[in-house]
Scaffold this active site. Structure first.
Site, PDB file in Angstrom:
ATOM      1  N   ARG A  11      68.679 -16.521  42.518  1.00  0.00           N
ATOM      2  CA  ARG A  11      68.432 -15.563  43.605  1.00  0.00           C
ATOM      3  C   ARG A  11      69.810 -14.982  43.903  1.00  0.00           C
ATOM      4  O   ARG A  11      70.723 -15.722  44.269  1.00  0.00           O
ATOM      5  CB  ARG A  11      67.869 -16.271  44.820  1.00  0.00           C
ATOM      6  CG  ARG A  11      66.675 -17.158  44.459  1.00  0.00           C
ATOM      7  CD  ARG A  11      65.424 -16.817  45.223  1.00  0.00           C
ATOM      8  NE  ARG A  11      64.378 -17.777  44.891  1.00  0.00           N
ATOM      9  CZ  ARG A  11      63.144 -17.438  44.544  1.00  0.00           C
ATOM     10  NH1 ARG A  11      62.783 -16.184  44.486  1.00  0.00           N
ATOM     11  NH2 ARG A  11      62.252 -18.367  44.281  1.00  0.00           N
TER      12      ARG A  11
ATOM     13  N   ASP B 106      52.533 -17.773  41.188  1.00  0.00           N
ATOM     14  CA  ASP B 106      51.548 -17.562  42.265  1.00  0.00           C
ATOM     15  C   ASP B 106      50.395 -16.627  41.888  1.00  0.00           C
ATOM     16  O   ASP B 106      49.415 -16.550  42.601  1.00  0.00           O
ATOM     17  CB  ASP B 106      52.229 -16.931  43.488  1.00  0.00           C
ATOM     18  CG  ASP B 106      53.243 -17.860  44.125  1.00  0.00           C
ATOM     19  OD1 ASP B 106      53.281 -19.032  43.724  1.00  0.00           O
ATOM     20  OD2 ASP B 106      53.982 -17.412  45.020  1.00  0.00           O
TER      21      ASP B 106
ATOM     22  N   GLU C 210      50.342 -23.411  50.461  1.00  0.00           N
ATOM     23  CA  GLU C 210      51.490 -23.545  51.378  1.00  0.00           C
ATOM     24  C   GLU C 210      51.577 -22.403  52.398  1.00  0.00           C
ATOM     25  O   GLU C 210      52.124 -22.588  53.479  1.00  0.00           O
ATOM     26  CB  GLU C 210      52.814 -23.692  50.612  1.00  0.00           C
ATOM     27  CG  GLU C 210      53.172 -22.511  49.743  1.00  0.00           C
ATOM     28  CD  GLU C 210      54.524 -22.680  49.043  1.00  0.00           C
ATOM     29  OE1 GLU C 210      54.702 -22.033  48.006  1.00  0.00           O
ATOM     30  OE2 GLU C 210      55.369 -23.425  49.529  1.00  0.00           O
TER      31      GLU C 210
HETATM   32  P1  ATP Z   1      59.254 -15.231  43.230  1.00  0.00           P
HETATM   33  O1  ATP Z   1      57.859 -14.709  43.056  1.00  0.00           O
HETATM   34  O2  ATP Z   1      59.512 -16.461  42.496  1.00  0.00           O
HETATM   35  O3  ATP Z   1      59.719 -15.272  44.632  1.00  0.00           O
HETATM   36  P2  ATP Z   1      60.794 -12.850  43.118  1.00  0.00           P
HETATM   37  O4  ATP Z   1      61.246 -11.999  41.981  1.00  0.00           O
HETATM   38  O5  ATP Z   1      59.871 -12.193  44.091  1.00  0.00           O
HETATM   39  O6  ATP Z   1      60.192 -14.136  42.494  1.00  0.00           O
HETATM   40  P3  ATP Z   1      63.006 -12.819  44.972  1.00  0.00           P
HETATM   41  O7  ATP Z   1      63.854 -13.930  45.468  1.00  0.00           O
HETATM   42  O8  ATP Z   1      62.269 -12.000  45.958  1.00  0.00           O
HETATM   43  O9  ATP Z   1      62.061 -13.445  43.876  1.00  0.00           O
HETATM   44  O10 ATP Z   1      63.927 -11.804  44.121  1.00  0.00           O
HETATM   45  C1  ATP Z   1      64.774 -12.273  43.104  1.00  0.00           C
HETATM   46  C2  ATP Z   1      66.054 -11.467  43.084  1.00  0.00           C
HETATM   47  O11 ATP Z   1      65.743 -10.094  42.899  1.00  0.00           O
HETATM   48  C3  ATP Z   1      66.819 -11.520  44.398  1.00  0.00           C
HETATM   49  O12 ATP Z   1      67.618 -12.655  44.499  1.00  0.00           O
HETATM   50  C4  ATP Z   1      67.638 -10.254  44.291  1.00  0.00           C
HETATM   51  O13 ATP Z   1      68.748 -10.450  43.460  1.00  0.00           O
HETATM   52  C5  ATP Z   1      66.704  -9.293  43.611  1.00  0.00           C
HETATM   53  N1  ATP Z   1      65.997  -8.496  44.635  1.00  0.00           N
HETATM   54  C6  ATP Z   1      64.879  -8.791  45.295  1.00  0.00           C
HETATM   55  N2  ATP Z   1      64.548  -7.824  46.159  1.00  0.00           N
HETATM   56  C7  ATP Z   1      65.500  -6.866  46.052  1.00  0.00           C
HETATM   57  C8  ATP Z   1      65.736  -5.619  46.666  1.00  0.00           C
HETATM   58  N3  ATP Z   1      64.919  -5.128  47.584  1.00  0.00           N
HETATM   59  N4  ATP Z   1      66.827  -4.929  46.292  1.00  0.00           N
HETATM   60  C9  ATP Z   1      67.657  -5.389  45.341  1.00  0.00           C
HETATM   61  N5  ATP Z   1      67.487  -6.562  44.739  1.00  0.00           N
HETATM   62  C10 ATP Z   1      66.432  -7.303  45.068  1.00  0.00           C
END
Ligand code: ATP
Length: 768
Positions: free
Chosen positions: A88, A166, A265
């Site tokens: 992240r 998910d 959850e």
């Molecule tokens: P999961 O479903 O496992 O949560 P995800 O891709 O939704 O996966 P996030 O933690 O929301 O997980 O996003 C992963 C990474 O993507 C973040 O740590 C960040 O680096 C980048 N990211 C997420 N949202 C943004 C945004 N709005 N702008 C720029 N980068 C982003």
């Protein structure tokens, strides 16, 4: 030595550079996606890069962006999590971080990025693409990039792959990792069920899903849980706690020794207050005095090797991601690779991310129906099916109670018992009488018919084999006796669960309707065979369980082959005259070659395989030769048997490599059915009961003389099939037009592309 395919397709001869990164939470199957992207990129004449540690690797650059070779991704198919790492990354959320990322990409000459992650990661990717021109001009003005560098990489191509356990992304029916996660949950709940039953305990199990109840709902269906809590559908009514306790008590009164409650959850009540596993433990303990325990599955759910479905989904989507990069133009919006109607598709990334956000918004404004509707098309329906198969008394009674016969025909297949269980329970809920016919048609001839009650089928969802007993014999053994027994037991509708034999049984009874009015009733065939050779359906019950059994065996065989160095295993699999199992397990296990009955085996093909093996073993690093597997359908060739193929490979391998055979046999039926087979079984079963009810209501026996139900229309004997997202009923008569009766299979094989992809990713350009 591997041909033109690996040469640059660009007129300038310059090779395009495509990078992949994995971001957000890890998901099983991400590695299969990386493998597919890397190999397809190389195959299509591009250079492939892996960005390590997600967006952090982009921001940091340097050694975090590594060029990948064909063999860099060896062994990726079986690995859980993500080998190239994920993170992240806070820095990427801010413009200065993205500025660094842009510079690092341009300096490497990369302007195409495949991002595998959840909606957050894809939002970040889209933002990056939108800002790209301004990021480049800022870098030029800072003197970090030259005008020419900025001009050469004026557009950033982004393609998304949804890796998320998910299954929370809109616009795709399924995400990479969700099905494996479901496997882990079901394995855990199956284990918990046996101890719960032993001690007559209740268990409250918390599963993952912050905003999405897909895992909890599917696990509820697949394990026969008593109650589930999901965010999209909070418990109804102010006194829901009391109603839940009454329902659980009713199940206990029916004789259930265990109670399983699944809490997602992110579960909430209708006032948006969290519903926690701990609350439910207290409730069951205080109000029902049940000995109640809590299990929070946590990160176990993410772990382990991906199941066959995820490996194949991620692989096919990875290939498509590279195709999408190469098709991209500045005026085409960034795509995300999805799965819709059982097909790999491209959808608008921005739109998909926006729709996904709508679900959370709908929940926030308490519009739960909208939240349910925004999920994949089957979600709503499957919630209802969960209730019908698990809650006693949850459905309105039918206006016309029927006596419904249930019979297993053919070889056992995973999900047969799950289907019988769901039919029995739904029949009882609707006021019908479920009549089990034991041991197939010979059992019917011997009058082995008995009524099943609610508790008779308790626990059947997780059992492999056939509890009713199954048999390949056909009604033509003695149509008269079968008709007599059906009349004697007053069977007013019949549901047959089985393979191609059940299909031919339906045809026989349809053709004998004129002589035997007992056959003039609605009949549904639910396809259940590991071979997946029944027409009218994309999948039959049992084929997913079998695929996983074969894949696991191949993983073990490959491990042994690698340990012995330079060994090629020829693995023989079932499937009748259909190469489905060989093709799909070959893709999931990373087979070097796949022989199917559709294609057969020729001397020329064997020569190609031997030549390929010689090249590959010669190219393997000294002392590091890989084990390899070749998958062969049992009916691929009468002449080139598994033993002969293996002997030829051994002979031609000389000192370079050796060969052995592995005939998997009945192991392929698998043990406990896979979650997918349980869910498909429940779905087909409930829809089939609805179908016979509807057809029986078209009774033409006016006047009450003769049998209580008499329908003889063509569309009253059907196959119930999974057709894309839907369950469809196709008359057996109509299916004859798309069936190769001699070879007992459908004329069309939708999975052929999967086999081609397996060969592509095994570097078999010579076979494409
Ligand atoms: P999961 O479903 O496992 O949560 P995800 O891709 O939704 O996966 P996030 O933690 O929301 O997980 O996003 C992963 C990474 O993507 C973040 O740590 C960040 O680096 C980048 N990211 C997420 N949202 C943004 C945004 N709005 N702008 C720029 N980068 C982003």
């Amino acid at each position: 030595p591997f041909g033109e395919a690996f040469k640059s397709q660009e007129p300038s001869g310059k090779r395009r550079k495509i990078a992949i990164l994995t971001s957000g939470g890890d998901a099983p199957g991400m590695n299969a996606a990386v493998r597919a992207v890397v190999r397809t990129a190389i195959f299509r004449g591009c250079d492939a890069y892996a960005v390590h540690e997600g967006y952090q690797g982009l921001v940091d650059g340097g050694d975090m962006i590594r060029k990948m070779k064909w063999d860099s991704v060896q062994g990726y198919l079986t690995a859980g999590g993500t080998v190239i790492g994920t993170a992240r990354c806070k820095a990427f959320r801010e413009r200065p971080g993205r500025l660094k990322a842009a510079k690092n990409l341009v300096k490497e000459g990369i302007d195409a990025l495949v991002v595998c992650g959840g909606d957050g990661s894809l939002t970040g990717a889209d933002l990056f693409r939108a800002e790209w021109p301004s990021l480049l001009s800022e870098l030029v003005s800072q003197g970090e990039l030259t005008e020419q560098e900025a001009k050469d990489h004026a557009h950033l191509n982004i393609v998304g792959l949804v890796g998320s356990i998910d299954n929370d992304m809109s616009s795709t029916d399924i995400t990479i990792g969700a099905v494996t996660c479901l496997h882990r949950i079901c394995e855990s709940i199956d284990s918990i069920s046996s101890t719960a039953s032993s001690h007559s305990r209740a268990f409250v199990v918390e599963v993952m899903g912050r905003h999405c109840g897909w895992l909890a709902l599917m696990a509820g269906i697949a394990t026969g849980a008593d109650f589930i809590f999901i965010p999209e559908r909070p418990p109804q009514g102010e006194d829901w706690r009391e109603s839940m306790c009454q329902e659980i008590k009713r199940h206990r009164d029916l004789g259930k020794r265990k109670t399983i409650v699944i809490v997602c959850e992110g579960a909430i009540d209708s006032n948006l207050q969290p519903v926690t596993a701990k609350d439910m433990v207290d409730l069951l303990t205080e109000r029902l005095h049940l000995d109640t325990r809590m299990t929070i599955l946590g990160h176990v759910q993410r772990g382990g090797t991906p199941c066959a479905f995820d490996r194949n989904l991620a692989t096919m989507q990875g290939v498509e991601a590279v195709n999408a990069v190469l098709d991209s133009r500045p005026d085409i919006p960034s795509p995300v690779i999805a799965m819709n109607e059982n097909k790999i598709t491209r959808v608008d990334l921005v739109e998909a991310v926006k729709l996904t956000g709508e679900v959370a918004k709908a929940i926030g404004r308490k519009d739960f129906q909208a939240a349910m509707d925004l999920r994949d098309p089957a979600f709503n329906h499957q919630y209802q099916q969960f209730l019908s198969s698990t809650l006693a008394g949850s459905d309105a009674k039918s206006a016309k109670p029927l006596r419904i016969g249930i019979i297993n025909v053919g070889a056992p297949a995973g999900g047969m018992n799950a289907a019988v269980r769901a039919i029995v329970r739904y029949c009882i809920n609707r006021g019908h009488t479920p009549l089990a016919i034991l041991n197939g048609f010979p059992g019917l001839m011997a009058s082995h018919v008995k009524e099943l009650r609610w508790m008779d089928v308790d626990g059947w969802i997780a059992r492999g084999g056939s509890e009713l007993g199954t048999n390949r014999d056909q009604p033509s053994m003695d149509l008269g006796m079968i008709s007599y027994q059906m009349q004697k037991h007053d069977i007013q509708s019949l549901i047959l669960i089985g393979g191609f034999e059940a299909f031919t049984a339906c045809l026989e009874m349809k053709n004998a309707r004129k002589q035997y009015p007992a056959f003039c009733i609605p009949m549904v065939h639910i396809p259940a065979t590991i071979s997946n050779n029944v027409p009218g359906t994309d999948y039959s019950l049992g084929c997913d369980t079998s695929l996983n059994a074969i894949m696991e065996a191949c993983d073990a065989i490959k491990q042994s082959a690698t340990a012995s160095r330079k060994r090629v295993f020829v693995v023989e699999v079932h499937g009748g005259k259909v190469g489905y199992l060989a093709a799909m397990s070959g893709l999931a296990a990373g087979a070097t070659s796949i022989y199917t009955p559709e294609e057969g085996i020729t001397l020329e093909r064997l020569q190609k395989d031997v030549r390929h093996l010689c090249q590959r073993y010669a190219a393997d690093a000294e002392g590091k030769s890989q084990g390899r597997v070749i998958l062969r359908s049992e009916a691929a060739s009468k002449t080139y048997t598994t033993d002969i193929v293996s002997a030829i490979i051994k002979e031609e391998g000389h000192q370079q490599f050796d060969s052995r055979t592995a005939i998997l046999g009945h192991v392929q039926q698998g043990g406990a059915p896979s979650p997918m087979d349980r869910i498909r079984a429940t779905r087909l079963a409930l829809c089939s009961v609805d179908f016979v009810e509807e057809r029986a209501s078209k009774n033409i026996n006016i006047g009450g003389i003769g049998p209580a139900v008499y329908v003889d229309s063509e569309d009253s004997i059907v196959v119930a099939g999974i057709q894309g997202n839907d369950v469809g009923f196709t008359p057996v008569e109509k299916l004859l037009q798309v069936t190769d009766m001699r070879n007992r299979k459908p004329t069309h094989s939708w999975w052929m592309d999967y086999k081609r992809t397996a060969h592509l990713l095994a570097r078999r350009v010579d076979l494409l």
